[in-house]
Design a protein around this motif. Sequence first.
Motif, PDB file in Angstrom:
ATOM      1  N   ILE A 188       0.772  -1.108   0.074  1.00 37.72           N
ATOM      2  CA  ILE A 188       0.307   0.374  -0.262  1.00 37.72           C
ATOM      3  C   ILE A 188       0.646   0.709   0.218  1.00 37.72           C
ATOM      4  CG2 ILE A 188      -1.551   1.510   1.171  1.00 37.72           C
ATOM      5  CD1 ILE A 188      -2.521  -1.249   2.166  1.00 37.72           C
ATOM      6  N   ARG A 189       0.309   2.224  -0.440  1.00 41.31           N
ATOM      7  CA  ARG A 189       1.390   3.805  -1.258  1.00 41.31           C
ATOM      8  C   ARG A 189       0.503   4.604  -0.367  1.00 41.31           C
ATOM      9  NH1 ARG A 189       5.486   3.858  -5.239  1.00 41.31           N
ATOM     10  NH2 ARG A 189       6.531   2.327  -4.191  1.00 41.31           N
ATOM     11  N   ILE A 190       0.188   5.132   0.747  1.00 42.78           N
ATOM     12  CA  ILE A 190      -0.968   6.077   1.042  1.00 42.78           C
ATOM     13  C   ILE A 190      -0.247   7.703   0.149  1.00 42.78           C
ATOM     14  CG2 ILE A 190      -0.927   7.649   3.032  1.00 42.78           C
ATOM     15  CD1 ILE A 190       0.380   5.567   4.627  1.00 42.78           C
ATOM     16  N   GLY A 191      -1.430   8.029  -0.387  1.00 45.40           N
ATOM     17  CA  GLY A 191      -1.715   8.952  -1.519  1.00 45.40           C
ATOM     18  C   GLY A 191      -1.864   9.055  -2.827  1.00 45.40           C
TER      19      GLY A 191
ATOM     20  N   GLY B 128       4.615   2.683 -11.598  1.00 42.46           N
ATOM     21  CA  GLY B 128       3.073   2.203 -11.907  1.00 42.46           C
ATOM     22  C   GLY B 128       1.696   2.912 -10.856  1.00 42.46           C
ATOM     23  N   TYR B 129       2.529   3.858 -10.116  1.00 45.96           N
ATOM     24  CA  TYR B 129       1.546   3.914  -8.752  1.00 45.96           C
ATOM     25  C   TYR B 129       0.838   5.029  -9.306  1.00 45.96           C
ATOM     26  CZ  TYR B 129       2.480   0.796  -5.050  1.00 45.96           C
ATOM     27  OH  TYR B 129       3.144  -0.536  -4.261  1.00 45.96           O
ATOM     28  N   VAL B 130      -0.799   4.944  -9.179  1.00 47.62           N
ATOM     29  CA  VAL B 130      -1.742   6.458 -10.124  1.00 47.62           C
ATOM     30  C   VAL B 130      -2.134   7.649  -8.794  1.00 47.62           C
ATOM     31  CG1 VAL B 130      -3.499   7.300 -11.185  1.00 47.62           C
ATOM     32  CG2 VAL B 130      -1.971   4.450 -11.793  1.00 47.62           C
ATOM     33  N   LYS B 131      -1.217   8.423  -9.063  1.00 44.67           N
ATOM     34  CA  LYS B 131      -1.828   9.960  -7.827  1.00 44.67           C
ATOM     35  C   LYS B 131      -2.906  10.538  -8.468  1.00 44.67           C
ATOM     36  CE  LYS B 131      -0.243  13.528  -5.063  1.00 44.67           C
ATOM     37  NZ  LYS B 131       1.042  13.744  -4.448  1.00 44.67           N
TER      38      LYS B 131
END
Length: 593
Positions: free
Chosen positions: A385-388, A447-450
């Motif tokens: 999990i990547r907060i934000g 590849g995480y989307v913010k």
Amino acid sequence: MTTRTTAPTTLCQAFQATAAKYPDRVALRTPDDSVTYTWRAYADKVRTLTAGLAGLGVKPGDTVGLMLTNRPEFHLVDTAAMHAGAAAFSIYNSLTAEQITYVLGNAGNKVMICEEQFVPVLQKAIPGTAVEKLVCVDGHPEGTITLDELEAAADPSFDFDATWQAVEPSDLLTLIYTSGTTGPPKGVELTHANLIAEIEATAPILNPGPDDRLVSYLPDAHIANRWGAHYTSIHTGMQITTLDDLKQAIAVLPTVRPTMFGAVPQVWYKLKGAIDKTLADEPSPVKKKLALWSIDVGRKRARLMSDGKPVPKVLELQHALADKLVLSAIRKKLGLDQVRAAVTGAAAISPEVLEFVLALGIPCSEVWGMSETSAVVTLNRPDAIRIGTVGQPVDGVEIKIAEDGELLVRGPLLMKGYRNDPEKTAETIDAAGWLHTGDIAEIDADGYVKLIDRKKELIVNAAGKNMSPTNIEGALRAACPMLGGAVAIGNDRPYNVALLALDPDALAAFAAEHGLTGAHEELVQNPLVVEAVDKAVQVANSKLARVEQIKKYKLLPNIWEPSGDELTPTMKLKRKPIDAKYAEEIDKLYEKN
């Protein structure tokens, strides 16, 4: 009945295989077990209800309307409709007769299934639509037929098995009516293939199965609950506990002890607010200090894990102690001690609140998706999990950022189109198959989307600074559990202001705690309430960049209700109507003192 030898290509195939595999397991139940259905009983009921719908004239390719709270009968009649080759769709229970008339006109359904409490508004809405039969699941008001009468309407020659086996993956499964922040709701057409693709993309990550328990309390008119608590259950055998009162969701958790849990940010805000209040009221200084230390240890660990940094051995030892002494007890008291996967979505959650939830040891993943994408497109993996951020794309989906920063999506999850609106469909999905989401986003190297904000909702102030109102509003909501609504305003203005509305339940709790009396409008003006809100705004501002901070705000006396002037049924802000309705209040906030 069939057993699953190959992967199902329709939800009908999935249901029949699940019912055959787990006939004696409980599929549907109410919290008090006053109503329960095993998969065998569920399947038997679907067979008779499908024949009844056919007896009323429902044919493959038709639509069937539902206006129900979360109850076992929703699952029975929705699944029966799909076995008849029809597409069931749900209506938000807060819609007015005029809004319902519009939806029914677009859907073109001849049969409407409802509860007795919704019969009056439906009888006002139905004239001029195609609806011929109104079926009531819990009573027999004049002008309706009962579920027993529906089943009795069956034609003895109806071939149930041949009918559901004739359903194709490309056939329409459901219509999801968008909540309409910018105009009348659009009917999103989703096929069996769309939802099968959605389940197959998310199941390897969340791993739902027959041993899992989930509470269905969010509106079934929303794609999130339709996917998570209905279609996924049909596909995997997950047990569903239906709860007909959203406000009781937190209270019922200790009796259900779900293994999977989905919520909108408002639920997590209320959960945090309840814990904060409990700690504030703790009479023992030692217990209070221990609890605050434990949560702080949980926060530090969650943040390091989110940032991809190693957790020092000392912190791991501290966390093991904190979890044993405090955190595990909090989870158990909440009824979330057996949750192995939780999600938050439908709107952005404050990173601070998500960090708090993770600190408690609840593996809460922020997700993102749309009705037009069959639900989830991006998902934080529970172990990464990547907060934000809203996570990484699920398998089978392509995403990219357009030149103007808009997030684009392509893949098998994309809707068939908007019902009876090819023009809007073409505007949303381009010739290359990319769906234009309307969200401004960034994609990092992993590849995480913010998400930044909605393309048309970014605040650009008088100095040309771009800001996310959602980020500002999230800070306000995190700082003030009493808020039921918050909207940040500052477009073309020298500074930001806010309109704030209080949640009636939270305000009542605050009033009871402080010995205050009076109606909602009176309590809003009470000096203690005003002081509490003012302190919360200051706390929120301390978390924001200087240019984002709220310089002035107006505490409104009215309550913002779903489907009202300010909020959609899914609690999204109707920004333009708010600007128009409160133009005078907004102008006063910009007057020079």
